[in-house]
Write a protein that holds these residues in place. Sequence first.
Motif: not given
Length: 387
Positions: A49, A191, A202, A204, A223, A225, A299
């Motif tokens: 990650t 991913y 970031y 989430w 990245c 996911f 992560a």
Amino acid sequence: MSTPNTPHYDVIIAGARCAGAATALLLARQGARVLVLDKSRYGTDTLSTHALMRGAVLQLDRWGLLPSVARAGTPPVRSTTFHLADAVTTIPVKPKHGVEALYAPRRRILDAILADAARNAGADVRFGASVSDVRRDRAGRVTGIIGRAGGARLEASADLVVGADGRRSTVAWCVGAQAAHVAPASSVLIYRYVRDDAPDDYHWYFRDGAAAGVIPTNDGQACVFAATSAERLRGEPDLGTYAVWRRILAQAAPGLAERLGPAGPPRVFPGLTGYLRHAAGPGWALVGDAGYFKDPITAHGITDALRDAEILARAIAAGGPDAVGRYQAERDELSLRLFRVTGRMASFAWTNDEIGDHLLELGEAMAEETAAMTAGDPGRGLELTSA
């Protein structure tokens, strides 16, 4: 004692990725004679990650390596945004302990930076070399390794052998390291690297039994996911990896897939059970995934690896008859809360109301970890013969 056929080192480390290279760096800077063996090639990538949390960034800064991460084009991350079903919360990265931003470097970059730093500190780092067994004395204490380098048999003795060779650790297997704690569930993560011309923070996402993350990394990419429980995925029709990635992403982050740029091929983390192994014994210790692996949904793996490298180096620097035992005690104290809350999140048994509490607990556990890492650099002395 060295012989022509059996050289002696203070420490031999199996594995030269982030956990092993960081351990080698810190011990070599303390004056230890360190040998590092890794079966892979230098500068290769691996599934990750990539995200570094504050504790890891603090350590890289203190070790003088953060400028190299930034020079490699790793974008600074200055806030973290949590997208839940009923709220969106952005938390800025406040300057503290020298950390003004977070980073998520590709592993081919981070691992190479750490390996180069270990070499520059005096460690003998060899790629394309592997450990196949450990040597023991009559009392059962680990005293060295047996392996191969350049196609030839390699034997070397050491005061301490460190396994930093991942989930399928040869060192852990050879010493019989058992799991003291096992996670109740695991997630499946898919991913993809997506074009990201304007990286910011970031992101989430947690909603309805699914999760997702957007993590800015190198080369103008992020990245991205998508995750759900392994049990849930097994019960659904096989639509192909790309279609499953989009479906889970649509559940966790409605509309996100449509906003993303061009994406590369999907890569799958299939769902592997987390564990906290016994990490130390007479003449041996485990760092990184060799000793402690938890689900990647939080992560946090790289941050754990750098943390454990420093805890072990501190314990060795302090010396004493149970240095590695003190390492395991501190590692366990900092790991258990993170391990348990990660297991609950990876189960996807939470409701939209409960996930916020899990994230708050995760943040508290991470703050405890960061506080432990602000204690300073490992000491200067070495007392390895009784580790």
